[in-house]
Design a protein around this motif. Sequence first.
Motif, PDB file in Angstrom:
ATOM      1  N   GLN A   1      -5.349  11.172  -9.311  1.00 39.06           N
ATOM      2  CA  GLN A   1      -4.196  11.708 -10.040  1.00 39.06           C
ATOM      3  C   GLN A   1      -3.281  10.531 -10.407  1.00 39.06           C
ATOM      4  OE1 GLN A   1      -3.978  15.369 -10.549  1.00 39.06           O
ATOM      5  NE2 GLN A   1      -6.113  14.928  -9.985  1.00 39.06           N
ATOM      6  N   PHE A   2      -3.800   9.637 -11.223  1.00 37.07           N
ATOM      7  CA  PHE A   2      -3.095   8.383 -11.460  1.00 37.07           C
ATOM      8  C   PHE A   2      -2.015   8.480 -12.530  1.00 37.07           C
ATOM      9  CE2 PHE A   2      -6.474   6.817  -8.849  1.00 37.07           C
ATOM     10  CZ  PHE A   2      -5.869   5.757  -8.160  1.00 37.07           C
ATOM     11  N   GLU A   3      -2.049   9.495 -13.365  1.00 41.64           N
ATOM     12  CA  GLU A   3      -0.933   9.680 -14.289  1.00 41.64           C
ATOM     13  C   GLU A   3       0.347   9.972 -13.505  1.00 41.64           C
ATOM     14  OE1 GLU A   3       0.702  12.595 -17.874  1.00 41.64           O
ATOM     15  OE2 GLU A   3      -1.440  12.599 -17.384  1.00 41.64           O
ATOM     16  N   THR A   4       0.274  10.908 -12.587  1.00 41.31           N
ATOM     17  CA  THR A   4       1.440  11.240 -11.768  1.00 41.31           C
ATOM     18  C   THR A   4       1.824  10.077 -10.867  1.00 41.31           C
ATOM     19  OG1 THR A   4       0.971  13.606 -11.794  1.00 41.31           O
ATOM     20  CG2 THR A   4       2.321  12.785  -9.974  1.00 41.31           C
ATOM     21  N   PHE A   5       0.837   9.419 -10.285  1.00 43.14           N
ATOM     22  CA  PHE A   5       1.146   8.304  -9.386  1.00 43.14           C
ATOM     23  C   PHE A   5       1.936   7.214 -10.102  1.00 43.14           C
ATOM     24  CE2 PHE A   5       0.002   4.078  -7.683  1.00 43.14           C
ATOM     25  CZ  PHE A   5       0.690   4.176  -6.474  1.00 43.14           C
TER      26      PHE A   5
ATOM     27  N   LEU B   1       5.046   5.868  -8.441  1.00 43.54           N
ATOM     28  CA  LEU B   1       5.165   4.412  -8.379  1.00 43.54           C
ATOM     29  C   LEU B   1       6.490   3.937  -8.978  1.00 43.54           C
ATOM     30  CD1 LEU B   1       4.023   1.630  -7.738  1.00 43.54           C
ATOM     31  CD2 LEU B   1       2.794   1.696  -9.918  1.00 43.54           C
ATOM     32  N   VAL B   2       6.861   4.476 -10.141  1.00 40.42           N
ATOM     33  CA  VAL B   2       8.124   4.086 -10.770  1.00 40.42           C
ATOM     34  C   VAL B   2       9.294   4.383  -9.827  1.00 40.42           C
ATOM     35  CG1 VAL B   2       9.733   4.704 -12.615  1.00 40.42           C
ATOM     36  CG2 VAL B   2       7.345   4.207 -13.150  1.00 40.42           C
ATOM     37  N   GLU B   3       9.284   5.545  -9.204  1.00 40.93           N
ATOM     38  CA  GLU B   3      10.370   5.891  -8.278  1.00 40.93           C
ATOM     39  C   GLU B   3      10.389   4.955  -7.076  1.00 40.93           C
ATOM     40  OE1 GLU B   3       9.852  10.004  -7.371  1.00 40.93           O
ATOM     41  OE2 GLU B   3      10.612  10.692  -9.313  1.00 40.93           O
TER      42      GLU B   3
ATOM     43  N   HIS C   1       0.884  -1.163   0.000  1.00 39.35           N
ATOM     44  CA  HIS C   1       0.000   0.000   0.000  1.00 39.35           C
ATOM     45  C   HIS C   1       0.923   1.215   0.000  1.00 39.35           C
ATOM     46  CE1 HIS C   1      -2.779  -3.158   1.288  1.00 39.35           C
ATOM     47  NE2 HIS C   1      -3.706  -2.405   0.729  1.00 39.35           N
ATOM     48  N   ILE C   2       1.090   1.783  -1.193  1.00 42.47           N
ATOM     49  CA  ILE C   2       2.109   2.810  -1.411  1.00 42.47           C
ATOM     50  C   ILE C   2       1.486   4.197  -1.293  1.00 42.47           C
ATOM     51  CG2 ILE C   2       3.756   3.741  -3.084  1.00 42.47           C
ATOM     52  CD1 ILE C   2       4.020   0.906  -4.216  1.00 42.47           C
ATOM     53  N   TYR C   3       2.103   5.018  -0.491  1.00 46.32           N
ATOM     54  CA  TYR C   3       1.598   6.371  -0.293  1.00 46.32           C
ATOM     55  C   TYR C   3       1.844   7.233  -1.529  1.00 46.32           C
ATOM     56  CZ  TYR C   3       1.027  11.084   1.544  1.00 46.32           C
ATOM     57  OH  TYR C   3       0.624  12.384   1.734  1.00 46.32           O
ATOM     58  N   SER C   4       0.803   7.919  -1.948  1.00 45.13           N
ATOM     59  CA  SER C   4       0.893   8.858  -3.063  1.00 45.13           C
ATOM     60  C   SER C   4       0.840  10.279  -2.520  1.00 45.13           C
ATOM     61  CB  SER C   4      -0.268   8.645  -4.039  1.00 45.13           C
ATOM     62  OG  SER C   4      -0.383   9.742  -4.930  1.00 45.13           O
TER      63      SER C   4
ATOM     64  N   SER D   1      13.423   2.241  -6.210  1.00 48.74           N
ATOM     65  CA  SER D   1      14.172   2.425  -4.961  1.00 48.74           C
ATOM     66  C   SER D   1      14.018   1.262  -3.988  1.00 48.74           C
ATOM     67  CB  SER D   1      13.743   3.726  -4.271  1.00 48.74           C
ATOM     68  OG  SER D   1      12.386   3.669  -3.875  1.00 48.74           O
ATOM     69  N   HIS D   2      13.028   0.390  -4.218  1.00 46.70           N
ATOM     70  CA  HIS D   2      12.790  -0.729  -3.292  1.00 46.70           C
ATOM     71  C   HIS D   2      13.042  -2.105  -3.905  1.00 46.70           C
ATOM     72  CE1 HIS D   2      10.734   2.531  -1.154  1.00 46.70           C
ATOM     73  NE2 HIS D   2      10.795   1.776  -0.078  1.00 46.70           N
ATOM     74  N   TYR D   3      13.235  -2.163  -5.218  1.00 43.58           N
ATOM     75  CA  TYR D   3      13.476  -3.446  -5.888  1.00 43.58           C
ATOM     76  C   TYR D   3      14.698  -3.304  -6.800  1.00 43.58           C
ATOM     77  CZ  TYR D   3       8.908  -4.896  -4.201  1.00 43.58           C
ATOM     78  OH  TYR D   3       7.850  -5.222  -3.395  1.00 43.58           O
TER      79      TYR D   3
END
Length: 278
Positions: free
Chosen positions: A105-109, A114-116, A27-30, A120-122
């Motif tokens: 705002q799913f384009e930015t997410f 999400l990409v960042e 559950h990733i914070y946007s 950074s985590h995988y």
Amino acid sequence: MRHCIFILLTLFLFISPIHAATTDTLHIYSPVMDRKIKVNVVVPKDVKPNSPAVYLLHGYSGNANTWLIIKPELKDYADQHQLIIVCPDGENSWYWDSPLNPRSQFETFISKELVEYIDSHYPTLPSKYARAIAGLSMGGHGAMWLSMRHPDVFGAAGSMSGGVDIRPFPDNWEMKKQIGEKSTYPALWEQHTAINQINRIKPGDVDMIICCGYDDFFFQVNCEFHEKLLAHGIQHEFLVNAGAHTLAYWAHVIDYEMLFFIKYFQNHKQLAFSKGKN
């Protein structure tokens, strides 16, 4: 005889492929939406550094679990080809930054936050040449929309039964909640349809594969999308075959799109390393 059968069965079980990949449910914070979004990430066993990533987008009324239900074999792809597969919940957003709804705002997410987070985590290779995006229906529109608006982020993109031109469907699939009534906001409808993003890219920016069945209600807009890509000199794969807007069709054509991405990653491996984060 029974002993022989037992030995053969044991050998069969030993050599049969076993899903070794795991699925992380996050559950990733946007920051842009000030809330958390569910994302499933399929990670191959013994994941290696510099793995490519494939982002898979669901359709209208779907969620982060959709692709894992449609295609459980995604874990096989992850293991066999060292892919990290990312399945975000896009709600019914059409993957836009809604001008009317600040909490959608799913384009930015997806294209930024999400990409960042994933990079950074995988152990991904943070390069467009090691990153692809695809989706079905609404998600097909989303994959085309995001890849053409962010060709520096996604090097390859795929659409399956994509709603790549929203304008013929002004009363469908809650699009009005995101960009308003077409009769009231005609400019927003022109600005938020994927087919009108083609002029943002030039040949070679994004490698594309588009699949659509003859019996799909989006078949005509996919043909028009294909023709407009040709008119702009954008080379792409356009696969038209039997099928409709169904789970069975998407489970079938995702194989073509995954193969397309795997070849893309192989052919651009040196660029991915040499270009770094470009």
